[in-house]
Design an enzyme around this catalytic site. Structure first.
Site, PDB file in Angstrom:
ATOM      1  CG  ASN A 247       9.537  -4.360  -3.288  1.00  0.00           C
ATOM      2  OD1 ASN A 247       8.706  -3.550  -2.928  1.00  0.00           O
ATOM      3  ND2 ASN A 247       9.595  -5.598  -2.820  1.00  0.00           N
TER       4      ASN A 247
ATOM      5  CG  PHE B 196      -2.651  -6.457  -5.663  1.00  0.00           C
ATOM      6  CD1 PHE B 196      -3.670  -6.905  -4.833  1.00  0.00           C
ATOM      7  CD2 PHE B 196      -2.709  -5.159  -6.142  1.00  0.00           C
ATOM      8  CE1 PHE B 196      -4.720  -6.074  -4.486  1.00  0.00           C
ATOM      9  CE2 PHE B 196      -3.756  -4.310  -5.796  1.00  0.00           C
ATOM     10  CZ  PHE B 196      -4.761  -4.763  -4.976  1.00  0.00           C
TER      11      PHE B 196
ATOM     12  CE  LYS C 115       1.729 -16.216  -7.297  1.00  0.00           C
ATOM     13  NZ  LYS C 115       2.695 -15.534  -6.429  1.00  0.00           N
TER      14      LYS C 115
ATOM     15  CE  LYS D 227       2.898 -13.266 -11.311  1.00  0.00           C
ATOM     16  NZ  LYS D 227       3.452 -11.920 -11.221  1.00  0.00           N
TER      17      LYS D 227
ATOM     18  CE  LYS E  56      28.962  -0.328   5.969  1.00  0.00           C
ATOM     19  NZ  LYS E  56      29.387   1.044   6.201  1.00  0.00           N
TER      20      LYS E  56
END
Ligand code: PMT
Length: 401
Positions: free
Chosen positions: A210, A323, A341, A337, A289
């Site tokens: 990401n 976050f 959590k 969340k 690969k």
């Protein structure tokens, strides 16, 4: 080792407001600080170094080519000693030099060398203060975390009336004191921070990843270390240098991040999980690969462990901050969340806006707790780190009674 009084290094540049720095030095001394002064050559035209030497009882640094013998290179020892570096008054010229990272005299060299928070009280003619170049330089420094005590409006030394007068000395002293209090409020705490994104290999050259740059986590780690914490930073692959004074563990995958976090969590007082951890990894990594001709029609995925949820389930007593990068229903998802959590705080950001969140220098966040949702303005990531750690320090203090 017990530390003495916090040290405020006051930098004085060449403006008529320099005379007000005498009052500032006195006020800071009365508040219990050790004050040391560094002046530009131009400042000495307004007030003599002897004045400040008499007020502080300390040598006043003006020249890089030291006129007084010191055991250590003076600009480095001043930079290291400073708990807060305050520049009062600060001219447009010195603001420009700081923004560019120039270091051509004692004051700017000390400013560049220090890790202490920078408080800047500008004073200049209205037109200089409003000039686009000055605005940009101020913004650059703010983004890096400098605190500005905005100049006031009134009659200026040049006869103009407008913005540019040095702020009230008490307001400047208050801003310095806030920074000085911050610089030790995490002393003794072990703060564990995750940063960056994880990379989940598909084959030796490809991965699922990401856009996290690590800027948020690194800013938090650096700020926590500056405030006296022992900091462990576990980061995915990013191109940022190690923040000063932190243990840095560089990992690639979510599983490696989990192992590094778990190995350090038992001694942590605070865990701040900014990392964008891949929720899934390829079920199998190809040892070779993958050739275009052999490309599979799909890649099988396996779930990665949720590290934050795992910490939340341990009930260790550490303060847990997660976050949340959201594109819709930002607050509701963050609240979900928080509960799922078992975190104390979720810092939510709306990453549907490409100028916020991943890779940017600025962000706008929501601090979500069981009791409230506080919205921040758009700030540089160092300023968000500072705001978050103010909240963490308050939670720690409440916990310690
Ligand atoms: O690095 P920057 O470029 O500065 O960008 C900052 C950021 C956008 C990455 C940051 O502000 C941010 O939002 N980080 C959280 C990103 C995220 O993926 O959130 P999430 O909703 O998937 O996860 C919620 C929380 O659980 C996070 O604290 C995350 O670290 C944690 N988590 C998630 C998945 C997982 N497997 N393990 C975890 O610990």
């Amino acid at each position: 080792m017990a530390r003495g009084k916090p040290v405020i290094v006051v930098g004085i540049t060449g403006g008529i407001g320099a005379y007000k720095s005498c009052e500032l030095v006195r006020r800071l001394q009365k508040s219990g600080f050790c004050v040391k002064v560094v002046m530009t050559e131009a400042a000495t035209r307004f007030v003599t170094p002897l004045t400040f030497r008499t007020l502080t009882g300390e040598p006043v640094a003006v020249s890089l080519w030291a006129d007084e013998p010191h055991s250590k290179v003076h600009h480095i020892s001043l930079a290291e000693e400073a708990d807060v570096f305050a520049i009062v008054p600060c001219t447009a010229n010195v603001i420009a030099k700081l923004a560019q990272g120039r270091a051509d005299d004692m004051l700017t060299t000390t400013a560049l060398a220090t890790e202490a928070p920078l408080v800047i009280a500008p004073a200049m003619n209205t037109h200089m203060w409003r000039k686009e170049t000055t605005r940009r330089n101020v913004e650059t420094l703010r983004t890096r975390g400098a605190v500005f005590v905005e100049p006031g409006t009134g009659e200026l030394a040049c006869g103009d009336v407008g913005e540019g007068r040095l702020a009230d000395v008490n307001a400047i002293a208050d801003a310095i004191e806030v920074e000085a209090r911050r610089c030790r409020d995490l002393a003794g705490a072990h703060v564990l921070v995750t940063a960056g994104g994880t990379q989940e290999p598909i084959d030796p050259v490809r991965f699922i990843g990401n856009h996290s740059s690590g800027k948020t986590g690194f800013a938090i780690a650096e700020e926590a270390a500056r405030r006296g914490a022992r900091v462990s930073l576990v980061t995915g692959p990013v191109s940022l240098p190690d923040p000063f004074g932190c243990e840095v563990v560089r990992v690639q995958t979510a599983l490696q991040m989990r192992a590094a976090v778990l190995a350090r969590f038992s001694s942590a007082d605070v865990a701040i999980m900014t990392a964008a951890v891949a929720d899934f990894r390829p079920a199998a990594m190809s040892a070779e690969k993958i050739k275009k001709t052999d490309a599979p029609a799909s890649i099988g995925l396996e779930r990665n462990p949720d590290i934050l949820a795992e910490l939340g389930g341990m009930d260790s007593g550490a303060i847990l901050v997660g976050f949340a990068a959201e594109t819709t229903d930002v607050i509701a998802n963050a609240q979900g969340k928080l509960a799922a959590k078992h975190a104390d705080v979720i810092v939510a950001n709306d990453v549907s806006d490409p100028s916020m969140g991943f890779g940017t220098d600025h962000n706008k966040v929501y601090f979500v707790t069981g009791a409230a949702v506080d919205e921040s303005p758009v700030l540089g990531k160092p300023a968000i780190a500072r705001d978050l750690l103010d909240r963490v320090a308050a939670l720690l203090e409440a916990k310690r009674g």
